[in-house]
Design a protein around this motif. Structure first.
Motif, PDB file in Angstrom:
ATOM      1  N   ALA A  31       0.802  -1.230   0.000  1.00  0.00           N
ATOM      2  CA  ALA A  31       0.000   0.000   0.000  1.00  0.00           C
ATOM      3  C   ALA A  31       0.835   1.280   0.000  1.00  0.00           C
ATOM      4  CB  ALA A  31      -0.978  -0.008   1.170  1.00  0.00           C
ATOM      5  N   PRO A  32       1.905   1.379   0.817  1.00  0.00           N
ATOM      6  CA  PRO A  32       2.665   2.634   0.805  1.00  0.00           C
ATOM      7  C   PRO A  32       3.253   2.981  -0.576  1.00  0.00           C
ATOM      8  CG  PRO A  32       3.223   1.353   2.746  1.00  0.00           C
ATOM      9  CD  PRO A  32       2.382   0.469   1.855  1.00  0.00           C
ATOM     10  N   LEU A  39      -0.506   9.259  -5.572  1.00  0.00           N
ATOM     11  CA  LEU A  39      -0.350  10.658  -5.181  1.00  0.00           C
ATOM     12  C   LEU A  39       0.367  11.457  -6.257  1.00  0.00           C
ATOM     13  CD1 LEU A  39      -0.929  12.672  -2.957  1.00  0.00           C
ATOM     14  CD2 LEU A  39       1.239  12.036  -1.889  1.00  0.00           C
ATOM     15  N   ARG A  40       1.369  10.866  -6.881  1.00  0.00           N
ATOM     16  CA  ARG A  40       2.058  11.559  -7.982  1.00  0.00           C
ATOM     17  C   ARG A  40       1.137  11.779  -9.176  1.00  0.00           C
ATOM     18  NH1 ARG A  40       6.323   8.398  -6.248  1.00  0.00           N
ATOM     19  NH2 ARG A  40       5.971   6.811  -7.809  1.00  0.00           N
ATOM     20  N   ARG A  47      -7.889  12.025  -2.363  1.00  0.00           N
ATOM     21  CA  ARG A  47      -8.329  11.270  -3.540  1.00  0.00           C
ATOM     22  C   ARG A  47      -7.419  10.056  -3.756  1.00  0.00           C
ATOM     23  NH1 ARG A  47     -12.217   9.179  -5.048  1.00  0.00           N
ATOM     24  NH2 ARG A  47     -12.402   8.670  -7.214  1.00  0.00           N
ATOM     25  N   ALA A  48      -6.124  10.219  -3.499  1.00  0.00           N
ATOM     26  CA  ALA A  48      -5.184   9.097  -3.652  1.00  0.00           C
ATOM     27  C   ALA A  48      -5.542   7.964  -2.689  1.00  0.00           C
ATOM     28  CB  ALA A  48      -3.756   9.578  -3.420  1.00  0.00           C
ATOM     29  N   GLU A  49      -5.937   8.302  -1.464  1.00  0.00           N
ATOM     30  CA  GLU A  49      -6.353   7.266  -0.502  1.00  0.00           C
ATOM     31  C   GLU A  49      -7.594   6.528  -0.991  1.00  0.00           C
ATOM     32  OE1 GLU A  49      -6.835   8.938   3.397  1.00  0.00           O
ATOM     33  OE2 GLU A  49      -4.762   9.670   3.446  1.00  0.00           O
ATOM     34  N   LEU A  86      -5.576   6.366 -13.846  1.00  0.00           N
ATOM     35  CA  LEU A  86      -5.771   6.920 -15.192  1.00  0.00           C
ATOM     36  C   LEU A  86      -7.258   7.004 -15.546  1.00  0.00           C
ATOM     37  CD1 LEU A  86      -2.819   5.248 -17.128  1.00  0.00           C
ATOM     38  CD2 LEU A  86      -2.984   7.605 -16.294  1.00  0.00           C
ATOM     39  N   ASP A  87      -8.036   6.019 -15.124  1.00  0.00           N
ATOM     40  CA  ASP A  87      -9.484   6.078 -15.340  1.00  0.00           C
ATOM     41  C   ASP A  87     -10.070   7.294 -14.636  1.00  0.00           C
ATOM     42  OD1 ASP A  87      -9.424   3.792 -16.859  1.00  0.00           O
ATOM     43  OD2 ASP A  87     -10.168   2.469 -15.269  1.00  0.00           O
ATOM     44  N   GLU A  88      -9.623   7.544 -13.420  1.00  0.00           N
ATOM     45  CA  GLU A  88     -10.082   8.706 -12.654  1.00  0.00           C
ATOM     46  C   GLU A  88      -9.726  10.012 -13.364  1.00  0.00           C
ATOM     47  OE1 GLU A  88     -11.230  11.226  -9.348  1.00  0.00           O
ATOM     48  OE2 GLU A  88     -11.799   9.234  -9.964  1.00  0.00           O
ATOM     49  N   LEU A  89      -8.489  10.105 -13.845  1.00  0.00           N
ATOM     50  CA  LEU A  89      -8.047  11.321 -14.521  1.00  0.00           C
ATOM     51  C   LEU A  89      -8.814  11.544 -15.821  1.00  0.00           C
ATOM     52  CD1 LEU A  89      -4.208  11.062 -13.888  1.00  0.00           C
ATOM     53  CD2 LEU A  89      -5.816  12.661 -12.824  1.00  0.00           C
TER      54      LEU A  89
END
Length: 196
Positions: A31-32, A39-40, A47-49, A86-89
């Motif tokens: 996960a980390p 996050l990048r 949103r990254a979480e 990428l789907d989110e973006l």
């Protein structure tokens, strides 16, 4: 065989047999690193979480499809996580693009009337009252020609004719104002160029 690859094999075997405790170990181990990738990409910690959770759900649902012969476990996890981001973006980009085309009128938007705002004393005030009433209803209050006809208790054809006539008069007046402005600007620019 290294201890890392044997650990990965054990995790994958246990995951395939629905061992949720091993899924927790998988999450703790990867996960980390996956969060850092997310996050990048999305540049928003919250949103990254959320996307990390989505990625692990997808990993859990597709755990049967992992094939160690195709590559390392981390590579497979990274591919799924990256695809979720990428789907989110892409979705966000489409929403932004679509919102640029749409017109969303809220209740707080106040449409100008003929007696207030920048239209006071403008071209519209030069119209005869019968034309001004049609323009106000159709263009400032957003009524259709049928609704304006009902409101004014006039035939639909009369309202359409008055709207067309009003627009033609406004267009002619606007042209005159532009010509007047252009002549005034030209004469001022000539005066500026004349040496004293």
């Amino acid at each position: 065989m290294s201890s890392t690859s044997s650990t990965e094999e054990a995790l994958v075997d246990n995951l395939r047999t629905h061992q949720s405790a091993d899924f927790s170990r998988l999450y703790a181990a990867y996960a980390p690193a996956l969060y850092g990738v997310l996050l990048r990409l999305v540049k928003d910690p919250a949103r990254a979480e959320d996307l990390l959770q989505d990625a692990f759900i997808k990993i859990w649902l597709n755990r049967q499809h992992y094939d160690p012969a195709q590559g390392r476990l981390f590579t497979w996890l990274l591919t799924i996580t990256r695809n979720v981001a990428l789907d989110e973006l892409r979705t966000k980009k489409k929403q932004l693009k679509a919102s640029g085309y749409g017109y969303h009128q809220s209740d707080s938007v106040v449409l100008p009337t003929l007696i207030e705002g920048p239209l006071k004393g403008s071209l519209v005030s030069s119209l005869a009252p019968i034309y001004r009433a049609v323009v106000e209803l159709m263009y400032y209050k957003g009524l259709t020609s049928q609704e304006a006809a009902t409101h004014l208790k006039l035939p639909l054809g009369t309202v359409k004719t008055r709207a067309r006539t009003a627009l033609q008069q406004l267009k002619a007046q606007f042209r005159q104002d532009i010509q007047h402005y252009q002549v005034g600007t030209t004469s001022r620019s000539i005066q500026v160029c004349i040496p004293k």
